[in-house]
Design a protein around this motif. Structure first.
Motif, PDB file in Angstrom:
ATOM      1  N   LEU A  13       0.849  -1.165  -0.168  1.00  0.00           N
ATOM      2  CA  LEU A  13      -0.011   0.048  -0.203  1.00  0.00           C
ATOM      3  C   LEU A  13       0.855   1.178  -0.005  1.00  0.00           C
ATOM      4  N   ALA A  14       2.007   1.353   0.828  1.00  0.00           N
ATOM      5  CA  ALA A  14       2.828   2.424   0.851  1.00  0.00           C
ATOM      6  C   ALA A  14       3.474   2.544  -0.576  1.00  0.00           C
ATOM      7  N   ALA A  15       3.965   1.313  -1.056  1.00  0.00           N
ATOM      8  CA  ALA A  15       4.500   1.673  -2.419  1.00  0.00           C
ATOM      9  C   ALA A  15       3.543   2.022  -3.406  1.00  0.00           C
ATOM     10  N   ILE A  16       2.238   1.635  -3.342  1.00  0.00           N
ATOM     11  CA  ILE A  16       1.330   2.119  -4.451  1.00  0.00           C
ATOM     12  C   ILE A  16       0.968   3.467  -4.159  1.00  0.00           C
ATOM     13  N   ARG A  17       0.955   4.027  -3.179  1.00  0.00           N
ATOM     14  CA  ARG A  17       0.891   5.432  -2.849  1.00  0.00           C
ATOM     15  C   ARG A  17       1.918   6.331  -3.308  1.00  0.00           C
ATOM     16  N   ALA A  18       3.100   5.630  -3.225  1.00  0.00           N
ATOM     17  CA  ALA A  18       4.313   6.497  -3.622  1.00  0.00           C
ATOM     18  C   ALA A  18       4.311   6.674  -5.235  1.00  0.00           C
ATOM     19  N   GLU A  19       3.618   6.122  -5.859  1.00  0.00           N
ATOM     20  CA  GLU A  19       3.428   6.088  -7.403  1.00  0.00           C
ATOM     21  C   GLU A  19       3.057   7.570  -7.509  1.00  0.00           C
ATOM     22  N   ARG A  20       2.415   8.445  -6.613  1.00  0.00           N
ATOM     23  CA  ARG A  20       2.133   9.748  -6.872  1.00  0.00           C
ATOM     24  C   ARG A  20       3.411  10.626  -6.456  1.00  0.00           C
TER      25      ARG A  20
END
Length: 423
Positions: free
Chosen positions: A260-267
């Motif tokens: 989840l943290a990695a996906i949010r870091a896509e921004r």
């Protein structure tokens, strides 16, 4: 009497026919846990896949080198069309991705930990299955020996009755009754013989020797059956902290958080270092044959891709959390049932079996004395019933060994120390 002696000799020969066969011990059977059994290979392949995903996540920060080119033509202001081909060699190294790679690596590490715990759980289940299959063979052999003894007794009784029927000492219904009893016992003995074969086949598959059925098994000592076990209140928190299935699900939850943290870091922005060597078919003062610099990328709009991935990961995390909670409920019930089974086997079950053996030993000695005095001819029946009492006692010890093995598996392989117990 000659027929009885002949049947007894035949029985003795059948029981000793495998005396020279290769023997298999319980320790040797348990050593096959490391064999490439399909269950183990599946768990190992899942662990290998998790490790490969870990390497892939780590490779996001690797240096990359690629060839970039285009074939094109262009027209200048004078109206002439001329080639404008470009060839470039580009070297790029990510410097900062603001959490993408680090969180992906953390998630992959947790997945590896989960698969390692799953592999350990498979090993524990394989060990219990091998023990159960080993004990099944021993029980099948003992049951066959007892049924064979009953068959010999029934055959002698029926055979003697045929002679008595000829001289009018027994009626035809009485003779038919003895033959019926013999046929029933014969059917039971043949079923026991088939169970011997099927039990050996299951054991051969469990120890990953499907083409070689074990001939003779050595009776295990089972010294661990005397080991004291902790109380339920002491063991429950230990199981919740050590059980491999719980640890695997907890690792999967941690992996979900990292993903989840990695996906949010896509921004978040990205910063890369880039070195380019280029060649051009058309000269221009604005073009560099070699260049180096920093590439800074700031995502402005990505549609609904990030939100969709976050929603999917949250749903998966919720499912894993529910599985973990249910597993804790199930393990608490299983732990209590296992401890109660151990207490029952060590208490009333052992006592009842021991008293049955004591009584059958006394009955056998009495039958032997009466047989020698030619008062009765029930010696064979008493011997068979003595074997059945011994089977019952062995079954208690086998079930106890399996219950203790399940308890160790629930506890992650080791039980906590028991206060007041001898080391």
């Amino acid at each position: 009497m000659r027929r009885a002696a002949g049947v007894a000799l035949l029985l003795a020969w059948s029981l000793s026919a495998t005396a020279s066969a290769e023997q298999l011990t319980l320790d040797e059977a348990l050593a096959s846990v490391a064999a490439p059994h399909p269950d183990r290979r599946v768990a190992e392949s899942e662990l290998a896949l998790a490790r490969a995903n870990r390497e892939e996540a780590d490779s996001r920060q690797d240096f990359s080198l690629f060839l970039d080119g285009s074939l094109r033509t262009g027209r200048r202001a004078d109206g002439d069309w001329k080639p404008d081909n470009i060839g470039r060699i580009v070297a790029r190294k990510p410097l900062f991705d603001f959490g993408r790679s680090s969180q992906a690596i953390a998630a992959a590490d947790q997945e590896v930990a989960a698969r390692q715990e799953a592999l350990y759980n498979v090993e524990s289940l394989r060990r219990i299955d091998i023990m159960a299959r080993y004990f099944d063979v021993l029980m099948a052999d003992r049951q066959y020996a007892a049924d064979n003894e009953f068959l010999a007794v029934a055959y002698v009784a029926w055979d003697n009755a045929k002679d008595r029927f000829k001289v009018g000492q027994i009626s035809q219904p009485g003779l038919l009754k003895l033959e019926t009893e013999y046929q029933d016992i014969r059917e039971r003995r043949n079923a026991s013989e088939q169970r011997m074969r099927s039990a050996r086949q299951r054991l051969a598959q469990a120890i990953y020797r499907p083409g070689t059925l074990p001939d003779e098994l050595v009776e295990p000592e089972l010294k661990g059956n005397a080991r004291p076990v902790p109380e339920y209140e002491t063991l429950l928190p230990w199981v919740m902290a050590k059980n491999p299935r719980i640890l695997a699900l907890q690792a999967q939850l941690a992996a979900s958080d990292a993903r989840l943290a990695a996906i949010r870091a896509e921004r978040n922005p990205m910063l890369d270092a880039e070195v380019i060597g280029a060649g051009y078919s058309r000269e221009s003062v604005t073009r560099d044959e070699a260049s180096a610099g920093l590439v800074f990328t700031i995502p402005l709009y990505q549609g609904g891709r990030v939100d969709a991935r976050i929603a999917r990961e949250l749903a998966q995390k919720e499912r894993t959390a529910a599985e973990l909670e249910k597993l804790k409920f199930d393990l608490s019930d299983t732990l209590l049932a296992t401890l109660q089974e151990i207490e029952w086997l060590r208490g009333s079950s052992r006592t009842a079996a021991d008293k049955q053996i004591e009584y059958r030993d006394w009955a056998l000695e009495r039958a032997r004395a009466e047989y020698e005095l030619e008062l009765k001819t029930n010696l064979g029946t008493s011997m068979a019933e003595t074997q059945m009492a011994q089977i019952r006692r062995k079954q208690v010890e086998y079930r106890l060994a399996l219950a203790l093995a399940r308890l160790r598996a629930l506890s992650g392989g080791n039980l906590p120390p028991v206060e007041g117990a001898r080391k």
